[in-house]
Design a protein around this motif. Structure first.
Motif, PDB file in Angstrom:
ATOM      1  N   VAL A 190       0.845  -1.196   0.000  1.00 44.53           N
ATOM      2  CA  VAL A 190       0.000   0.000   0.000  1.00 44.53           C
ATOM      3  C   VAL A 190       0.878   1.242   0.000  1.00 44.53           C
ATOM      4  O   VAL A 190       1.780   1.377   0.836  1.00 44.53           O
ATOM      5  N   ALA A 191       0.615   2.142  -0.933  1.00 47.57           N
ATOM      6  CA  ALA A 191       1.266   3.454  -0.939  1.00 47.57           C
ATOM      7  C   ALA A 191       0.230   4.487  -0.515  1.00 47.57           C
ATOM      8  O   ALA A 191      -0.827   4.596  -1.138  1.00 47.57           O
ATOM      9  N   MET A 192       0.513   5.210   0.546  1.00 53.05           N
ATOM     10  CA  MET A 192      -0.385   6.257   1.038  1.00 53.05           C
ATOM     11  C   MET A 192       0.251   7.612   0.734  1.00 53.05           C
ATOM     12  O   MET A 192       1.334   7.924   1.225  1.00 53.05           O
ATOM     13  N   VAL A 193      -0.405   8.397  -0.095  1.00 58.25           N
ATOM     14  CA  VAL A 193       0.113   9.717  -0.468  1.00 58.25           C
ATOM     15  C   VAL A 193      -0.604  10.761   0.381  1.00 58.25           C
ATOM     16  O   VAL A 193      -1.788  11.047   0.176  1.00 58.25           O
ATOM     17  N   GLY A 194       0.105  11.318   1.345  1.00 58.98           N
ATOM     18  CA  GLY A 194      -0.503  12.181   2.343  1.00 58.98           C
ATOM     19  C   GLY A 194      -0.852  11.342   3.559  1.00 58.98           C
ATOM     20  O   GLY A 194      -1.524  10.312   3.429  1.00 58.98           O
ATOM     21  N   GLU A 202       4.729  11.651   2.343  1.00 59.33           N
ATOM     22  CA  GLU A 202       4.238  12.874   2.976  1.00 59.33           C
ATOM     23  C   GLU A 202       5.172  14.020   2.631  1.00 59.33           C
ATOM     24  O   GLU A 202       6.389  13.842   2.533  1.00 59.33           O
ATOM     25  N   LYS A 203       4.604  15.229   2.434  1.00 60.94           N
ATOM     26  CA  LYS A 203       5.409  16.405   2.097  1.00 60.94           C
ATOM     27  C   LYS A 203       5.821  17.210   3.324  1.00 60.94           C
ATOM     28  O   LYS A 203       6.777  17.972   3.273  1.00 60.94           O
ATOM     29  N   ILE A 222      -3.561   4.925  -1.833  1.00 61.86           N
ATOM     30  CA  ILE A 222      -4.515   5.789  -1.138  1.00 61.86           C
ATOM     31  C   ILE A 222      -3.961   7.203  -1.240  1.00 61.86           C
ATOM     32  O   ILE A 222      -2.889   7.496  -0.706  1.00 61.86           O
ATOM     33  N   ILE A 223      -4.673   8.074  -1.953  1.00 63.00           N
ATOM     34  CA  ILE A 223      -4.146   9.399  -2.301  1.00 63.00           C
ATOM     35  C   ILE A 223      -5.028  10.478  -1.701  1.00 63.00           C
ATOM     36  O   ILE A 223      -6.251  10.476  -1.890  1.00 63.00           O
ATOM     37  N   THR A 224      -4.416  11.406  -1.001  1.00 63.44           N
ATOM     38  CA  THR A 224      -5.181  12.510  -0.438  1.00 63.44           C
ATOM     39  C   THR A 224      -5.722  13.417  -1.537  1.00 63.44           C
ATOM     40  O   THR A 224      -5.039  13.702  -2.534  1.00 63.44           O
TER      41      THR A 224
END
Length: 218
Positions: A93-97, A117-118, A142-144
């Motif tokens: 799983v890649a979670m962006v944000g 995360e930035k 999963i992308i914010t």
């Protein structure tokens, strides 16, 4: 009515988040402030394309969200978000944000989670190669929805390999499947404002995540 407040921008039915850390410095962030009341929605929607910073884009997105009709009942559910994604041991799983409430739930399934995360104040930041590798190799992304405001959405989905599921999540998410039809997105997780007057009051007084009805549209 449009209310740009502390962290949120809202119309009576539209609700996106905006980002303090990327707003321009100075006393005036929006030069057109004072002229929004009574403006045609078509004028505010232009900010989605012409917005010069995330706050202006948030005004356009809030307007768009206000105009989108609620999804049909058979496309709406309020189960916990990760239950839609069939997570188990071996799933990457890649979670962006960072969605902090989901981290423990995802890891509890045995899935391998990488968070991109930035904001370095929230967690350790991955380097560019680590980010690319996580997006290219993931089974689930999963992308914010904040990526729609900071102009990183297209970059993010273009870095994906062949994930079996891509979910856009967060109160800013436009709950209209047709918008994402030409993208890898398979799930939309957002919010419908349940009590406009109350939410507008909370946001105008500096409140955080307001009382909404969370939904997931497939």
């Amino acid at each position: 009515m449009v209310i740009p407040a502390l962290g949120w921008t809202m119309t009576p039915r539209g609700l996106p988040l905006f980002l303090f850390d990327v707003l321009p410095h100075g006393c005036t962030v929006i030069s057109a402030a004072g002229n929004f009341a009574g403006s045609p929605a078509t004028d505010l929607l232009q900010y989605l394309v012409t917005g010069k910073n995330p706050l202006e884009i948030a005004i356009g997105l809030a307007t768009a969200n206000a105009l989108i009709s609620p999804p049909p009942a058979d496309a709406v559910d309020d189960r916990e978000a990760t239950t839609y994604l069939n997570l188990h041991k071996g799933v990457r799983v890649a979670m962006v944000g960072l969605f902090a409430p989901l981290v423990a739930r995802i890891r509890a399934t045995g899935a391998e989670l990488t968070v991109i995360e930035k904001n370095s104040a929230r967690m350790e930041i991955l380097d560019d190669e680590e980010k690319k590798d996580a997006l290219k190799s993931c089974d689930v992304a999963i992308i914010t929805a904040t990526t729609l405001l900071n102009a990183t959405f297209e970059e993010t989905i273009n870095l994906l390999g062949e994930p079996r599921a891509v979910a856009i999540m967060g109160p800013s998410t436009p709950l209209m499947v047709a918008i994402f039809r030409q993208t890898p997105v398979t799930h939309l997780g957002g919010a419908i404002v349940a009590d406009s007057a109350r939410v507008m009051r909370i946001i105008s007084e500096g409140g955080g995540t307001p009382p909404c009805v969370l939904i997931c549209a497939l």
